[in-house]
Design a protein around this motif. Structure first.
Motif, mmCIF file in Angstrom:
data_model
loop_
_atom_site.group_PDB
_atom_site.id
_atom_site.type_symbol
_atom_site.label_atom_id
_atom_site.label_comp_id
_atom_site.label_asym_id
_atom_site.label_seq_id
_atom_site.Cartn_x
_atom_site.Cartn_y
_atom_site.Cartn_z
ATOM 1 N N ASP A 111 30.273 -12.533 18.788
ATOM 2 C CA ASP A 111 30.851 -13.329 19.779
ATOM 3 C C ASP A 111 32.128 -13.545 19.580
ATOM 4 N N ILE A 112 32.988 -13.656 18.357
ATOM 5 C CA ILE A 112 34.257 -13.972 18.406
ATOM 6 C C ILE A 112 34.980 -12.725 18.727
ATOM 7 N N LEU A 117 45.453 -24.263 24.442
ATOM 8 C CA LEU A 117 44.007 -24.483 23.793
ATOM 9 C C LEU A 117 44.079 -25.886 23.346
ATOM 10 N N LEU A 150 29.700 -10.916 29.026
ATOM 11 C CA LEU A 150 31.101 -10.377 28.969
ATOM 12 C C LEU A 150 31.127 -9.192 29.426
ATOM 13 N N ASP A 159 45.495 -16.283 17.696
ATOM 14 C CA ASP A 159 45.013 -16.293 19.074
ATOM 15 C C ASP A 159 43.620 -16.153 19.090
ATOM 16 N N ILE A 160 42.884 -15.080 18.003
ATOM 17 C CA ILE A 160 41.373 -15.024 18.041
ATOM 18 C C ILE A 160 40.775 -16.057 17.515
ATOM 19 N N ALA A 189 38.123 -18.424 18.910
ATOM 20 C CA ALA A 189 36.895 -18.580 18.196
ATOM 21 C C ALA A 189 36.332 -20.113 18.049
ATOM 22 N N ILE A 209 45.593 -3.093 17.726
ATOM 23 C CA ILE A 209 45.726 -4.170 17.237
ATOM 24 C C ILE A 209 44.432 -5.091 16.975
ATOM 25 N N ARG A 210 44.045 -5.425 18.128
ATOM 26 C CA ARG A 210 42.881 -6.158 18.192
ATOM 27 C C ARG A 210 41.397 -5.714 17.690
ATOM 28 N N PRO A 251 49.297 -15.318 25.945
ATOM 29 C CA PRO A 251 48.800 -16.330 24.873
ATOM 30 C C PRO A 251 48.284 -17.235 25.539
ATOM 31 N N THR A 252 46.989 -17.513 25.332
ATOM 32 C CA THR A 252 46.460 -18.853 26.009
ATOM 33 C C THR A 252 46.504 -20.014 25.144
ATOM 34 N N GLY A 253 46.920 -19.759 23.932
ATOM 35 C CA GLY A 253 46.968 -20.571 22.823
ATOM 36 C C GLY A 253 47.620 -21.852 22.989
ATOM 37 N N GLU A 254 48.695 -21.781 23.646
ATOM 38 C CA GLU A 254 49.715 -22.919 23.820
ATOM 39 C C GLU A 254 48.793 -24.157 24.569
ATOM 40 N N VAL A 256 37.386 -22.885 20.133
ATOM 41 C CA VAL A 256 37.136 -23.431 21.255
ATOM 42 C C VAL A 256 35.944 -22.897 22.367
ATOM 43 N N MET A 257 35.695 -21.573 22.037
ATOM 44 C CA MET A 257 34.588 -20.985 22.877
ATOM 45 C C MET A 257 33.268 -21.850 22.651
ATOM 46 N N SER A 274 47.543 -28.948 19.177
ATOM 47 C CA SER A 274 46.341 -28.173 19.943
ATOM 48 C C SER A 274 45.631 -27.322 18.638
ATOM 49 N N VAL A 315 38.150 -9.457 25.264
ATOM 50 C CA VAL A 315 38.278 -9.705 26.624
ATOM 51 C C VAL A 315 39.274 -10.923 26.884
ATOM 52 N N MET A 316 39.809 -11.551 25.973
ATOM 53 C CA MET A 316 40.634 -12.724 26.209
ATOM 54 C C MET A 316 42.339 -12.041 26.665
ATOM 55 N N ASN A 321 35.080 -11.631 22.434
ATOM 56 C CA ASN A 321 35.975 -12.918 23.170
ATOM 57 C C ASN A 321 37.646 -12.050 22.905
ATOM 58 N N ALA A 322 37.611 -11.616 21.442
ATOM 59 C CA ALA A 322 38.885 -11.362 21.096
ATOM 60 C C ALA A 322 39.488 -10.039 22.047
ATOM 61 N N ARG A 364 45.289 -24.321 18.436
ATOM 62 C CA ARG A 364 46.132 -22.965 18.234
ATOM 63 C C ARG A 364 47.237 -23.420 17.245
ATOM 64 N N GLU A 401 48.327 -3.081 22.122
ATOM 65 C CA GLU A 401 47.581 -4.375 21.695
ATOM 66 C C GLU A 401 45.974 -3.999 21.480
#
Lengths: 240, 240
Positions: B223-224, B240, A240, A223-224, A228, B180-181, B235-238, A230-231, A109, B230-231, B227-228, A111, B177
């Motif tokens: 944008d990035i 993606l 947003l 993650d970010i 970035a 960090i973001r 982890p949606t990563g798996e 896939v968006m 993937s 609001v996500m 998105n960072a 990620r 969290e």
């Protein structure tokens, strides 16, 4: 392509050996060479290539002889090349391992590819566990000197492979758009390593050996970065 | 809180004036002071605070007198404080303007708040259009010296307001969290300004006055970043 050695800073009359690897006839010499590389990596990461002298590097490496860098590496360029050769060879090998493991399992993937890109860099720490290589590489890329002075392209196979695979997985992005996002996330990922170091220093005493916060920062940066890529191209921002 | 001036680098016997603003009794003196600030901003951004001397700054500003910084600012710390005072006052005022405009219109989105955070920094350029202030600020934040040496907290009202409003708009993020973001996206946004400068240098001749690519890089970084925030936390990563 190996570039010719440009001589700088050496005393007049000293013969400059034309090699990129340190003199390593015996273990003691190898140890000295690696100490010089460690010291140079840290100092250049802190101050920048042009603000660090060969004498400072020799001194920081605990060398009595102020021409130690010249003896072991010939020139400053060559010392820098030695650091990149050492780090990048390990990073490339580790990336290959991660990519092969992903391919054995199925299709990788976005990620997972971003993880395979940055995790081997995250693993490259100095003897105190700091990401001195990441800072060093950042500084070198900021210099006014062409990249091919510092490293041969042979280590870049995995970098290019990951970039190409990420591009293939994001066909919704025109190539210029992909290129901008790739540069932004590369900067973010590399910066996240320095940030992990800074957070570690701030939160003394560090949470044991584990350095959980550093790993957490890296995971979030991944993650970010994945998000970035896939968006969509239509700015979602307005809603947003 | 204003800190006492710590004297460094001044010649013995020179009386250090206790002020943060340059001598500005007359226009010529004001011009000299601003030239010194511009030169210091650029040099410190390139080399780091500890790698630039007061004499280098005076020389780069075209001053014949090598004690010009001491004359106008007293100390290096005070010169740095002068630069931050000047830039941050304008940035804070511009942010206030943008926030007020958003509030007049309705409720501000995450993306709009991120835009109000970084756009005023993007607008702060040197006389050649480069984001020297962003680089300078990055370098100063990397130093080993406490931030309150460099700037008074009075300019940070809008920074804190935006941070708090972003936090309020993202109740799904636990505070650690969010923190960090926020740090990751701050690093990304500031880096995007240096990246815009680098791309501009690479693509000579620059595309007229418009610098469209710089603006495009900034918009994508915004944008990035939005998105960072609001996500989700899972982890949606798996997937993606």
């Amino acid at each position: 392509m190996l570039v010719d050695i440009v001589s700088t800073g050496q005393p007049p009359g000293l013969r400059i050996p034309r090699r990129t690897m340190p003199r390593a006839n015996n273990p003691a010499s190898r140890t000295s060479a690696f100490r010089l590389m460690s010291a140079a990596e840290r100092l250049i990461g802190e101050h920048g290539y042009h603000n660090v002298s060969l004498v400072q590097i020799a001194r920081a490496a605990g060398q009595a002889n102020k021409y130690a860098v010249q003896y072991h590496f010939g020139t400053k360029e060559n010392l820098v090349r030695g650091i990149f050769d050492d780090r990048l060879a390990r990073i490339a090998a580790r990336r290959r391992q991660l990519l092969d493991a992903l391919d054995t399992r199925g299709h990788a993937s976005v990620r997972e590819l971003v993880h395979a890109f940055i995790y081997p860099v995250y693993e490259e720490v100095d003897d105190r566990g700091f990401h001195t290589y990441a800072r060093f590489a950042e500084r070198m890329l900021e210099t006014d000197l062409p990249e091919n002075t510092w490293f041969s392209s042979s280590h870049f196979g995995t970098t290019m492979e990951i970039r190409n695979r990420l591009s293939d997985l994001t066909p919704h992005l025109p190539s210029e758009e992909f290129s901008i996002r790739y540069r932004l996330i590369s900067a973010l990922l590399i910066q996240s390593l320095s940030l992990a170091d800074r957070v570690r220093v701030e939160t003394r005493p560090p949470a044991a050996e584990t350095d959980a916060s550093g790993g957490q920062i890296l995971e979030r940066a991944i993650d970010i970065a994945a998000n970035a890529l896939v968006m969509g191209t239509t700015p979602t921002g307005e809603t947003l």
